[in-house]
Design an enzyme around this catalytic site. Sequence first.
Site, PDB file in Angstrom:
ATOM      1  N   LYS A 125     -90.354 -76.305 -99.031  1.00 46.77           N
ATOM      2  CA  LYS A 125     -91.290 -76.896 -98.067  1.00 46.77           C
ATOM      3  C   LYS A 125     -92.701 -76.330 -98.234  1.00 46.77           C
ATOM      4  CE  LYS A 125     -91.562 -77.655 -93.031  1.00 46.77           C
ATOM      5  NZ  LYS A 125     -90.814 -77.390 -91.788  1.00 46.77           N
ATOM      6  N   GLU A 161     -93.360 -80.433 -85.116  1.00 51.73           N
ATOM      7  CA  GLU A 161     -92.302 -79.546 -84.631  1.00 51.73           C
ATOM      8  C   GLU A 161     -92.523 -79.060 -83.187  1.00 51.73           C
ATOM      9  OE1 GLU A 161     -92.125 -76.728 -87.813  1.00 51.73           O
ATOM     10  OE2 GLU A 161     -91.326 -78.236 -89.183  1.00 51.73           O
ATOM     11  N   ASP A 164     -93.815 -70.995 -82.166  1.00 54.86           N
ATOM     12  CA  ASP A 164     -92.799 -71.216 -83.206  1.00 54.86           C
ATOM     13  C   ASP A 164     -93.050 -70.312 -84.405  1.00 54.86           C
ATOM     14  OD1 ASP A 164     -91.155 -72.075 -85.243  1.00 54.86           O
ATOM     15  OD2 ASP A 164     -91.554 -74.213 -84.977  1.00 54.86           O
ATOM     16  N   ASP A 219     -84.597 -81.580 -88.455  1.00 53.45           N
ATOM     17  CA  ASP A 219     -85.551 -80.482 -88.604  1.00 53.45           C
ATOM     18  C   ASP A 219     -85.436 -80.031 -90.051  1.00 53.45           C
ATOM     19  OD1 ASP A 219     -86.925 -78.105 -88.718  1.00 53.45           O
ATOM     20  OD2 ASP A 219     -85.738 -77.064 -87.188  1.00 53.45           O
TER      21      ASP A 219
HETATM   22 MG    MG Z   1     -88.705 -74.430 -87.943  1.00 49.24          MG
END
Ligand code: MG
Length: 600
Positions: free
Chosen positions: A71, A167, A190, A8
């Site tokens: 990111k 994800e 999420d 991840d």
């Molecule tokens: Mg995450």
Amino acid sequence: MSAIVGIDLGTTNSLVGCMEAGFPILCADADGERLTPSVVHFPASPASPVVGRAAQRLRALAPEATVFSVKRLIGRRVGEEEAEVGCALAGRPGGPVKLAVGGREWLPEEVSALVLGKLKADAERALGCEVSRAVITVPAYFNDAQRQATLRAGELAGLKVERILNEPTAAALAYGVDRLGERAKIAVFDLGGGTFDLSVLELSAGVFQVLSTQGNTRLGGDDLDRRVEQWIVEGLKADGLADDARWAGDGELRARVRERAVEAKHRLSAVEEVGVELPFVDGTRSFSRVLSRAELEAMAARVFEPVREHCLRALSDARLRPDELGAVILVGGMTRMPLVRRMVAEIFGREADTSQNPDEAVALGATLQAGILSGSVRNVVLLDVTPLSLGIETFGGLMNVIIPRNSTIPTKAGEMFTNAVAGQRLMRIHVLQGEREMVRDNWSLGQFDLEFEPSPKAQARVGVQFEIDANGILHVLARDTKTGREQRVQMASAVDVSDEAVEKMLEDSLEHAFEDMNERAFTEAQMKSRDLLAAVRLGLEKAGALLREDEGERIAQLMRAVEESAGAGASGPLKKAMAALDDATQPLAALLVEQAMGPR
Ligand code: MG
Ligand code: ADP
């Protein structure tokens, strides 16, 4: 054979796991920690970069030499992204964003590769063997360019990336297939440091299918951190401890304030109020204030308000009522906040499932996917969806959708196209992404030409096939079915589409639905009118002399009317004019038929 690990690669935190004796296990680093902050510190050379918790500690001392949230920049271009990542940004306008740090310029994927390198080393120590293959997760909303850059990050770290996995899909996998009944539908919510995703998945016959996905890669805990920082800064100013000039010029102060803000936010998930302290902030005096959970929640309610809209839209995209969901799974550290849990409960009309550790679910799912790929986990197949429609430009500047939005991937779809003009030798395949009717309102992903046999109008047959592979990357194939000549193009340099832009596209497509429909109707009528006029002209050439004078005049007059409304822009009058012309040419059509049948 070396092990495949699951990673991840988060905006805020990253984790790595591997299968051990049939179970997914997350690897701890030398300090016994499983969560690695996605932070890289660049010391003055020749020392090598520091990654993770140690880098985070150094961030307060040397903020300009410490990179975080990289990111947010991966796969992005200069001018598109204003994200704060600690160091200065560089790069040519239109080119990839670069980071100016550690005495050189870095691509975001090079910095991500350093994080991946640490995870790889941690996994190797934990496993006692070499690790060279990985599954890496990305937000469902990552576009092609961002996925490709993530793939490169893996390669730079010496990892063969076996799969880029969404994800929410990973989280659903971690949740466990066995716990769900047949045809169960679940929502994965999420909320991490920098991204928000809401996906609806269905399990049927052992297959997970993503029914819809909604999200925003620029909404997360960071945004709330900034509110809390602001609250501290206002306090500092009110107490006369700092002014705008000091705040702007003092990177170390900013880093200290940020640390206190995050710490306060975390603690307020468990307690009702916290003291926020900055000892000797101006050399002699200290800052000290109490922040209550209620105050934090007031800030958070505003910051996270857009979450509601995303959830409702994902449900409506999946054509589901909240009570049809089997479970709502919470993912991302931010879902530890009680307010966020209440919001979820209110939106979905139920308590969310908290059986998973929200920071670890994605990494566990990535690890399970690695297990599936290496054959140690069976009986699960994962499917993802594409967030925006893909298609090509057709006559008149219209977009022809080939793969509709929210299609399950991997997927393949095709359509046959023909030539608009007689003798045409080239067909331009212009690949588009978006939800609007007109080409100019959508995003261009690229274009190429296919040469084909010249033939009379509408006689050529060119097949265009779109294929989205398991990593979400688009391959386009165009083939002239007569000659078999074909061209295959991988859309490597997709236009960098931010999720905000995706959002706007969806909003615009609703807002402009009527205009778009009218415009499409007009464009189509306009193309028909051209055909009609050409046919009438040809008819007049052949048999016009045989018409009565008044018939000829009426046709000429109505042809002008069609030409005029074809230049005007509204489809209604144009269609009426065409119908009138069609009517008036009945005698001409009859003459042409007679002519064709020859003298009796
Ligand atoms: Mg995450
Ligand atoms: P990412 O996927 O972006 O890497 P994570 O899932 O690790 O992020 O979540 C990180 C976010 O969760 C950060 O904003 C962090 O401050 C927040 N967070 C972590 N623990 C808590 C907590 N106990 N209470 C509130 N927020 C938390």
